[in-house]
Scaffold this motif. Sequence first.
Motif, PDB file in Angstrom:
ATOM      1  N   ALA A  28       0.867  -1.198   0.071  1.00 50.81           N
ATOM      2  CA  ALA A  28       0.000   0.032   0.021  1.00 50.81           C
ATOM      3  C   ALA A  28       0.935   1.120   0.056  1.00 50.81           C
ATOM      4  CB  ALA A  28      -0.744  -0.164   1.144  1.00 50.81           C
ATOM      5  N   GLU A  29       1.911   1.298   0.568  1.00 47.88           N
ATOM      6  CA  GLU A  29       2.975   2.431   0.699  1.00 47.88           C
ATOM      7  C   GLU A  29       3.462   2.555  -0.610  1.00 47.88           C
ATOM      8  OE1 GLU A  29       7.128   3.770   2.717  1.00 47.88           O
ATOM      9  OE2 GLU A  29       6.051   1.983   3.545  1.00 47.88           O
ATOM     10  N   THR A  30       3.798   1.546  -1.436  1.00 50.25           N
ATOM     11  CA  THR A  30       4.380   1.763  -2.951  1.00 50.25           C
ATOM     12  C   THR A  30       3.274   2.465  -3.790  1.00 50.25           C
ATOM     13  OG1 THR A  30       6.101   0.094  -2.280  1.00 50.25           O
ATOM     14  CG2 THR A  30       5.494   0.653  -4.798  1.00 50.25           C
ATOM     15  N   LEU A  31       2.199   1.723  -3.620  1.00 46.82           N
ATOM     16  CA  LEU A  31       0.882   2.130  -4.504  1.00 46.82           C
ATOM     17  C   LEU A  31       0.677   3.737  -4.270  1.00 46.82           C
ATOM     18  CD1 LEU A  31      -1.322  -1.049  -4.241  1.00 46.82           C
ATOM     19  CD2 LEU A  31      -0.010   0.108  -6.190  1.00 46.82           C
ATOM     20  N   SER A  32       0.771   4.240  -2.868  1.00 44.76           N
ATOM     21  CA  SER A  32       0.539   5.578  -2.515  1.00 44.76           C
ATOM     22  C   SER A  32       1.267   6.533  -3.222  1.00 44.76           C
ATOM     23  CB  SER A  32       0.392   5.697  -0.952  1.00 44.76           C
ATOM     24  OG  SER A  32       1.795   5.775  -0.714  1.00 44.76           O
ATOM     25  N   LYS A  33       2.381   6.304  -3.783  1.00 43.63           N
ATOM     26  CA  LYS A  33       3.327   6.865  -4.487  1.00 43.63           C
ATOM     27  C   LYS A  33       2.999   7.106  -5.919  1.00 43.63           C
ATOM     28  CE  LYS A  33       7.262   5.320  -1.706  1.00 43.63           C
ATOM     29  NZ  LYS A  33       8.477   4.645  -1.674  1.00 43.63           N
ATOM     30  N   TYR A  34       1.797   6.407  -6.275  1.00 47.78           N
ATOM     31  CA  TYR A  34       1.352   6.375  -7.869  1.00 47.78           C
ATOM     32  C   TYR A  34       0.018   6.680  -7.711  1.00 47.78           C
ATOM     33  CZ  TYR A  34       5.696   4.141  -8.508  1.00 47.78           C
ATOM     34  OH  TYR A  34       7.111   3.787  -8.684  1.00 47.78           O
ATOM     35  N   PRO A  35      -0.679   8.209  -7.389  1.00 46.25           N
ATOM     36  CA  PRO A  35      -1.941   8.193  -7.124  1.00 46.25           C
ATOM     37  C   PRO A  35      -2.646   8.209  -8.553  1.00 46.25           C
ATOM     38  CG  PRO A  35      -0.487  10.363  -7.068  1.00 46.25           C
ATOM     39  CD  PRO A  35       0.343   8.993  -7.151  1.00 46.25           C
ATOM     40  N   SER A  36      -2.270   8.441  -9.596  1.00 48.27           N
ATOM     41  CA  SER A  36      -2.837   8.506 -10.890  1.00 48.27           C
ATOM     42  C   SER A  36      -2.500   7.181 -11.689  1.00 48.27           C
ATOM     43  CB  SER A  36      -2.109   9.621 -11.796  1.00 48.27           C
ATOM     44  OG  SER A  36      -2.226  10.812 -11.180  1.00 48.27           O
ATOM     45  N   LEU A  37      -3.059   6.041 -11.044  1.00 48.28           N
ATOM     46  CA  LEU A  37      -2.967   4.835 -11.571  1.00 48.28           C
ATOM     47  C   LEU A  37      -4.137   4.726 -12.321  1.00 48.28           C
ATOM     48  CD1 LEU A  37      -1.514   2.388  -8.879  1.00 48.28           C
ATOM     49  CD2 LEU A  37      -0.418   2.921 -10.893  1.00 48.28           C
ATOM     50  N   ALA A  38      -4.102   3.973 -13.688  1.00 57.45           N
ATOM     51  CA  ALA A  38      -5.397   3.432 -14.463  1.00 57.45           C
ATOM     52  C   ALA A  38      -6.267   2.723 -13.412  1.00 57.45           C
ATOM     53  CB  ALA A  38      -5.046   2.648 -15.591  1.00 57.45           C
ATOM     54  N   PRO A  39      -7.526   2.811 -13.787  1.00 53.83           N
ATOM     55  CA  PRO A  39      -8.608   2.124 -13.193  1.00 53.83           C
ATOM     56  C   PRO A  39      -8.406   0.578 -13.062  1.00 53.83           C
ATOM     57  CG  PRO A  39      -9.735   3.945 -14.503  1.00 53.83           C
ATOM     58  CD  PRO A  39      -8.243   3.873 -14.799  1.00 53.83           C
ATOM     59  N   SER A  40      -8.200  -0.092 -14.188  1.00 60.03           N
ATOM     60  CA  SER A  40      -7.644  -1.398 -14.188  1.00 60.03           C
ATOM     61  C   SER A  40      -6.922  -1.773 -13.261  1.00 60.03           C
ATOM     62  CB  SER A  40      -7.600  -1.736 -15.712  1.00 60.03           C
ATOM     63  OG  SER A  40      -6.218  -1.396 -16.172  1.00 60.03           O
ATOM     64  N   ILE A  41      -5.765  -0.885 -13.018  1.00 65.30           N
ATOM     65  CA  ILE A  41      -4.824  -1.340 -12.156  1.00 65.30           C
ATOM     66  C   ILE A  41      -5.219  -1.040 -10.762  1.00 65.30           C
ATOM     67  CG2 ILE A  41      -2.300  -0.777 -11.415  1.00 65.30           C
ATOM     68  CD1 ILE A  41      -1.688   0.406 -14.604  1.00 65.30           C
ATOM     69  N   LYS A  42      -5.814  -0.097 -10.560  1.00 69.00           N
ATOM     70  CA  LYS A  42      -6.650   0.163  -9.003  1.00 69.00           C
ATOM     71  C   LYS A  42      -7.231  -1.135  -8.757  1.00 69.00           C
ATOM     72  CE  LYS A  42      -6.335   5.107  -8.911  1.00 69.00           C
ATOM     73  NZ  LYS A  42      -7.084   6.320  -8.959  1.00 69.00           N
ATOM     74  N   GLU A  43      -8.127  -1.732  -9.835  1.00 65.09           N
ATOM     75  CA  GLU A  43      -9.011  -2.735  -9.746  1.00 65.09           C
ATOM     76  C   GLU A  43      -8.039  -4.096  -9.248  1.00 65.09           C
ATOM     77  OE1 GLU A  43     -12.626  -5.073  -9.493  1.00 65.09           O
ATOM     78  OE2 GLU A  43     -12.101  -3.038  -8.850  1.00 65.09           O
ATOM     79  N   PHE A 100      -5.247  -4.264  -7.678  1.00 66.05           N
ATOM     80  CA  PHE A 100      -4.811  -4.262  -6.309  1.00 66.05           C
ATOM     81  C   PHE A 100      -6.030  -4.429  -5.319  1.00 66.05           C
ATOM     82  CE2 PHE A 100      -1.045  -2.626  -8.371  1.00 66.05           C
ATOM     83  CZ  PHE A 100      -0.104  -3.372  -8.081  1.00 66.05           C
ATOM     84  N   ARG A 101      -6.914  -4.022  -5.761  1.00 68.73           N
ATOM     85  CA  ARG A 101      -8.313  -4.105  -4.760  1.00 68.73           C
ATOM     86  C   ARG A 101      -8.675  -5.583  -4.951  1.00 68.73           C
ATOM     87  NH1 ARG A 101     -12.925  -5.766  -4.655  1.00 68.73           N
ATOM     88  NH2 ARG A 101     -13.164  -6.231  -6.874  1.00 68.73           N
ATOM     89  N   MET A 102      -8.661  -6.204  -5.998  1.00 71.13           N
ATOM     90  CA  MET A 102      -8.894  -7.630  -6.169  1.00 71.13           C
ATOM     91  C   MET A 102      -7.849  -8.598  -5.254  1.00 71.13           C
ATOM     92  SD  MET A 102     -10.031  -7.851  -9.934  1.00 71.13           S
ATOM     93  CE  MET A 102     -10.624  -9.685  -9.931  1.00 71.13           C
ATOM     94  N   ARG A 103      -6.588  -7.964  -5.468  1.00 70.62           N
ATOM     95  CA  ARG A 103      -5.611  -8.871  -4.739  1.00 70.62           C
ATOM     96  C   ARG A 103      -5.723  -8.608  -3.350  1.00 70.62           C
ATOM     97  NH1 ARG A 103       0.183  -6.267  -4.093  1.00 70.62           N
ATOM     98  NH2 ARG A 103      -1.191  -4.972  -2.325  1.00 70.62           N
TER      99      ARG A 103
END
Length: 180
Positions: free
Chosen positions: A125-140, A142-145
């Motif tokens: 989550a810390e690494t992901l917070s460094k990329y606030p503009s990820l595409a919706p499919s990528i955010k999905e 990580f939500r699924m993971r």
Amino acid sequence: MPWPSHLRLEAKEPFDASVVADIERAIGVTLPKQLLSFLKDTNGGGYVDDLLAECAVPTPFGESNIVEIGNLKGMLRLLDSDVTPRNMICIAHGHFGMTTCLSVAGIDHGCVYALDTEMRYFWTAETLSKYPSLAPSIKEFFRMRDGGELPERPWGYENCYLIAESFDEYLTKLHPSFED
């Protein structure tokens, strides 16, 4: 199958049957016929325009990208990769460490995978917070993971994402990353 013209392939090195023999000797099996046909028809593969292929499963990177396909000497050089599963060979390369692999053994023989050499699957989550503009499919993804909802994959395939069941199918899935 004739290779798709939209690849706009620019040959890098000529097809060399002795390098094919070296690869096959090193992996202990013959290369899949579809890949060999492509390599012979294109005189050894080469550089392509930026191309994308949608994976058949959710990914932490969106679509797989390539800029080079079929470099025999590159395939041979990467056989000892620590990242690539032992039953696969690297057949294409893209931006930011994106690699495309082909299974040469096992129950998924002939399948083509995007190999995420950045190992984004394990991002925190810390690494992901460094990329606030990820595409919706990528955010999905990580939500699924995080929710345990991703399709199950065999051990060792955590960073492999199925693109196609065959090399020929892979070629048909490739499309330009931008319009001319």
